[in-house]
Scaffold this motif. Structure first.
Motif, PDB file in Angstrom:
ATOM      1  N   GLU A  15       0.837  -1.207   0.000  1.00  0.00           N
ATOM      2  CA  GLU A  15       0.000   0.000   0.000  1.00  0.00           C
ATOM      3  C   GLU A  15       0.869   1.254   0.000  1.00  0.00           C
ATOM      4  O   GLU A  15       0.573   2.233  -0.693  1.00  0.00           O
ATOM      5  N   LEU A  16       1.950   1.225   0.756  1.00  0.00           N
ATOM      6  CA  LEU A  16       2.869   2.361   0.794  1.00  0.00           C
ATOM      7  C   LEU A  16       3.476   2.605  -0.590  1.00  0.00           C
ATOM      8  O   LEU A  16       3.565   3.748  -1.047  1.00  0.00           O
ATOM      9  N   ALA A  32      -5.613  15.683  -1.603  1.00  0.00           N
ATOM     10  CA  ALA A  32      -5.459  14.234  -1.711  1.00  0.00           C
ATOM     11  C   ALA A  32      -4.005  13.828  -1.462  1.00  0.00           C
ATOM     12  O   ALA A  32      -3.739  12.789  -0.846  1.00  0.00           O
ATOM     13  N   SER A  33      -3.062  14.640  -1.918  1.00  0.00           N
ATOM     14  CA  SER A  33      -1.639  14.365  -1.680  1.00  0.00           C
ATOM     15  C   SER A  33      -1.317  14.421  -0.192  1.00  0.00           C
ATOM     16  O   SER A  33      -0.570  13.583   0.320  1.00  0.00           O
ATOM     17  N   PHE A  37      -0.031  11.393   1.954  1.00  0.00           N
ATOM     18  CA  PHE A  37       1.210  11.514   2.719  1.00  0.00           C
ATOM     19  C   PHE A  37       0.989  11.103   4.167  1.00  0.00           C
ATOM     20  O   PHE A  37       1.791  10.360   4.748  1.00  0.00           O
ATOM     21  N   GLU A  38      -0.098  11.575   4.758  1.00  0.00           N
ATOM     22  CA  GLU A  38      -0.415  11.223   6.144  1.00  0.00           C
ATOM     23  C   GLU A  38      -0.588   9.715   6.291  1.00  0.00           C
ATOM     24  O   GLU A  38      -0.045   9.103   7.219  1.00  0.00           O
ATOM     25  N   ASN A  39      -1.329   9.110   5.369  1.00  0.00           N
ATOM     26  CA  ASN A  39      -1.523   7.667   5.408  1.00  0.00           C
ATOM     27  C   ASN A  39      -0.197   6.927   5.205  1.00  0.00           C
ATOM     28  O   ASN A  39       0.090   5.930   5.876  1.00  0.00           O
ATOM     29  N   GLY A  40       0.631   7.437   4.306  1.00  0.00           N
ATOM     30  CA  GLY A  40       1.942   6.827   4.062  1.00  0.00           C
ATOM     31  C   GLY A  40       2.842   6.883   5.285  1.00  0.00           C
ATOM     32  O   GLY A  40       3.551   5.920   5.587  1.00  0.00           O
ATOM     33  N   MET A  41       2.801   7.999   5.995  1.00  0.00           N
ATOM     34  CA  MET A  41       3.609   8.108   7.218  1.00  0.00           C
ATOM     35  C   MET A  41       3.146   7.109   8.271  1.00  0.00           C
ATOM     36  O   MET A  41       3.953   6.488   8.960  1.00  0.00           O
ATOM     37  N   LYS A  42       1.821   6.943   8.379  1.00  0.00           N
ATOM     38  CA  LYS A  42       1.271   5.966   9.325  1.00  0.00           C
ATOM     39  C   LYS A  42       1.735   4.557   8.953  1.00  0.00           C
ATOM     40  O   LYS A  42       2.190   3.785   9.812  1.00  0.00           O
TER      41      LYS A  42
END
Length: 77
Positions: A15-16, A32-33, A37-42
């Motif tokens: 997913e990342l 959306a970016s 980004f927030e989801n990617g950091m998590k």
């Protein structure tokens, strides 16, 4: 609201990678970016925690007679 199922390491990594590809493509809006980004950091933090836990487990499993013996990982073995 139901708690989201925690993904395994491989699912999180996939997913990342998908998030990075979408962000690099430029197809996402600014909002959306930022969300991506927030989801990617998590996901990154969760993956790092999983790797740290795995490392600690390997260290514990290789502990013999009170001394820590770190063995080199051989993916061919």
């Amino acid at each position: 609201m139901a708690k989201a199922k925690k993904q395994n390491f491989e699912e999180s990594l996939a997913e990342l990678e998908a998030i990075v590809e979408r962000m690099e493509s430029g197809e996402l809006s600014l909002e959306a970016s930022l969300d991506a980004f927030e989801n990617g950091m998590k996901l990154s933090k969760e993956a790092q925690a999983a790797l740290t836990a795995a490392e600690l487990k390997v260290q514990k499993l290789t502990e013999q007679q009170g001394e820590l013996h770190l063995d080199e990982f051989d993916p061919e073995a």
